[in-house]
Design an enzyme around this catalytic site. Structure first.
Site, mmCIF file in Angstrom:
data_model
loop_
_atom_site.group_PDB
_atom_site.id
_atom_site.type_symbol
_atom_site.label_atom_id
_atom_site.label_comp_id
_atom_site.label_asym_id
_atom_site.label_seq_id
_atom_site.Cartn_x
_atom_site.Cartn_y
_atom_site.Cartn_z
ATOM 1 N N GLY A 35 -11.564 0.409 11.466
ATOM 2 C CA GLY A 35 -12.793 0.022 10.750
ATOM 3 C C GLY A 35 -14.040 -0.092 11.620
ATOM 4 N NE ARG A 72 -3.795 -11.590 14.073
ATOM 5 C CZ ARG A 72 -3.636 -10.296 13.742
ATOM 6 N NH1 ARG A 72 -4.102 -9.338 14.521
ATOM 7 N NH2 ARG A 72 -2.975 -9.973 12.661
ATOM 8 C CG HIS A 100 -2.898 -1.992 15.872
ATOM 9 N ND1 HIS A 100 -3.807 -2.802 16.522
ATOM 10 C CD2 HIS A 100 -2.909 -2.376 14.577
ATOM 11 C CE1 HIS A 100 -4.350 -3.640 15.669
ATOM 12 N NE2 HIS A 100 -3.822 -3.406 14.477
ATOM 13 N NE ARG A 143 2.089 -1.104 9.788
ATOM 14 C CZ ARG A 143 1.218 -2.102 9.785
ATOM 15 N NH1 ARG A 143 0.735 -2.565 8.663
ATOM 16 N NH2 ARG A 143 0.834 -2.634 10.919
ATOM 17 C CE LYS A 199 -3.328 -2.053 3.090
ATOM 18 N NZ LYS A 199 -3.654 -2.032 4.471
ATOM 19 N N GLY A 242 -10.294 -3.009 14.442
ATOM 20 C CA GLY A 242 -10.369 -3.245 12.998
ATOM 21 C C GLY A 242 -10.321 -4.743 12.748
#
Ligand code: ADP
Length: 405
Positions: A339, A249, A188, A99, A22, A218
């Protein structure tokens, strides 16, 4: 290195996964997003790049991309495209922010990438065998293609390096921490850092003066407790598997379940790992989907296991909020992001229900929004509740700018 005067820098932010990449291209003068995109199926048949110059329709190219270097070449071509591009020459890319998932205990902040940094990331591969290798390949490919451009690594783990030992040491024999680095790292971090800083700005306060609980909900979910401007606890652990119930998970479990199941079902470590990471969470409970939109729909249509999955998810978030308020000696503000946190009014409402004992006065009407910065607690609420959409790419670009300036 070319650094333009007056902070007029354009920064490319890259997030390399094993088969995807991305990117965002940001003009830091005003922090304007110029273009973004996604390369999918790198190294797999059917690779393609979906590029978007902001304000225009998507530009899609299907082409064989054997590896990340070819994928990055396509990104650079798209950025230079006559119609859909935003630069004429790659020398308009002033810096690149990468990242990176895992920096172990080595870095508590973002760093300019040099050989030592790359060596340190390679040393961390055993801690993040799925994530660090594509991150490293992304950096090395970018260095080959843009040899004169400064690059910065921004780590998911870095923000949580401020946790005290009582939060990061597991109650196992201490020698395993020393021998293998088994401890809580947390993930995160860039998102928790961004939203905690942003909510402080929205409240007109210094981050250092607030006790903040950030809920990044999310596909992967984690909660962090932030006090004096520092992360003091977070729910993901040695790996992103610990903590909340997630899309696929399991989150917190009695660890004895793992050995019990392996024995009963004659499972290999890889098979067990796959069950815990890919087949559990709200997907495993509901049998419907890992996507909360599907689960909410199924629940509304009377599917009891879908309702159970939502209840389990929300219950865990509640428990972590109360636990983190207790270790910080209180909480001033709770933030929902990612999200589910940004979009699901019903999840936010269920999580904040019956929390008046902690000082939360939830505003059901104000909560009827999605994806925007907003306060969703009542004016008299002792603890404030906010929605703050996350922006990890912008945080990476800001760190990159600060370090290469
Ligand atoms: P990632 O961890 O992949 O970055 P996101 O933060 O984009 O994940 O979150 C993706 C999840 O957000 C989806 O799987 C879905 O469950 C949830 N989500 C997105 N929109 C909504 C919505 N309108 N209502 C409920 N859940 C949503």
């Amino acid at each position: 290195m070319r650094v333009k005067k007056g902070g007029k820098m354009k920064i490319l932010v890259i997030n390399c996964g094993s088969s995807s990449l991305k990117y965002q291209f940001i003009d830091m003068n005003g922090e304007n997003l110029l273009a973004s995109g996604l390369v999918e199926r790198i190294g797999i048949e059917g690779s393609q790049i979906k590029h978007e110059k902001i304000g225009m329709e998507k530009y899609v190219v299907k082409a064989e991309m054997k590896g990340h270097k070819e994928a990055i070449s396509h990104v650079l071509e798209a950025l230079k495209h006559d119609t859909y591009g935003v630069i004429k020459d790659v020398n308009e890319i002033d810096a690149v922010g990468h990242r990176v998932v895992h920096a172990g205990e080595k870095y508590a902040e973002s760093v300019v990438i040099d050989k030592d940094v790359l060596d340190a990331l390679k040393d961390c591969i055993p801690l993040a065998p799925l994530h660090n290798p594509p991150n490293i390949i992304g950096i090395e490919s970018m260095q080959e293609l843009l040899p004169d451009v400064k690059m910065v690594a921004v780590f998911d783990t870095a923000f949580h390096q401020t946790m005290p030992a009582e939060e990061y040491i597991y109650p196992l024999e201490y020698k395993y921490y020393e021998k293998y680095g088994i401890r809580r790292y947390g993930f995160h971090g860039t998102s928790h850092r961004y939203v905690s800083k942003r909510v402080s700005e929205m409240m007109g306060k210094e981050m250092e003066d607030l006790k903040i609980i950030t809920c990044h909900l999310g596909n992967g979910s984690s909660i962090a407790a932030i006090k004096d401007g520092k992360s003091v606890a977070t729910s993901m652990g040695f790996t992103p598997l610990e903590g909340l119930a997630m899309g696929t998970r399991c989150g917190d479990l009695d660890p004895a379940i793992v050995t019990f199941l392996m024995e009963k079902e004659n499972l290999s470590t890889a098979e067990m790992d796959n069950i815990l990471n890919k087949k559990s969470g709200v997907l495993g409970i509901s049998g419907v989907s890992s996507d909360f939109r599907d689960i909410e729909e199924a629940s509304a249509n009377g599917n009891e296991r879908a309702s159970l999955a939502l209840n389990i998810f929300n219950n865990r978030v509640k428990k972590y909020i109360a636990a983190y308020a207790s270790i910080m000696g209180g909480v001033d503000v709770i933030v929902f992001t990612a999200g589910i946190g940004e979009n699901s009014a019903s999840n936010r409402e269920d999580i904040c229900k019956n929390m008046e004992f902690l000082g939360l006065e939830f505003d059901v009407e104000a909560n009827k929004v999605r994806g925007e910065e907003k306060i969703i607690s009542k004016p008299n609420s002792k603890v404030k509740i906010y929605i703050v959409p996350t922006n990890e790419e912008l945080m990476i670009a800001r760190d990159t700018l600060a370090l290469v300036k």
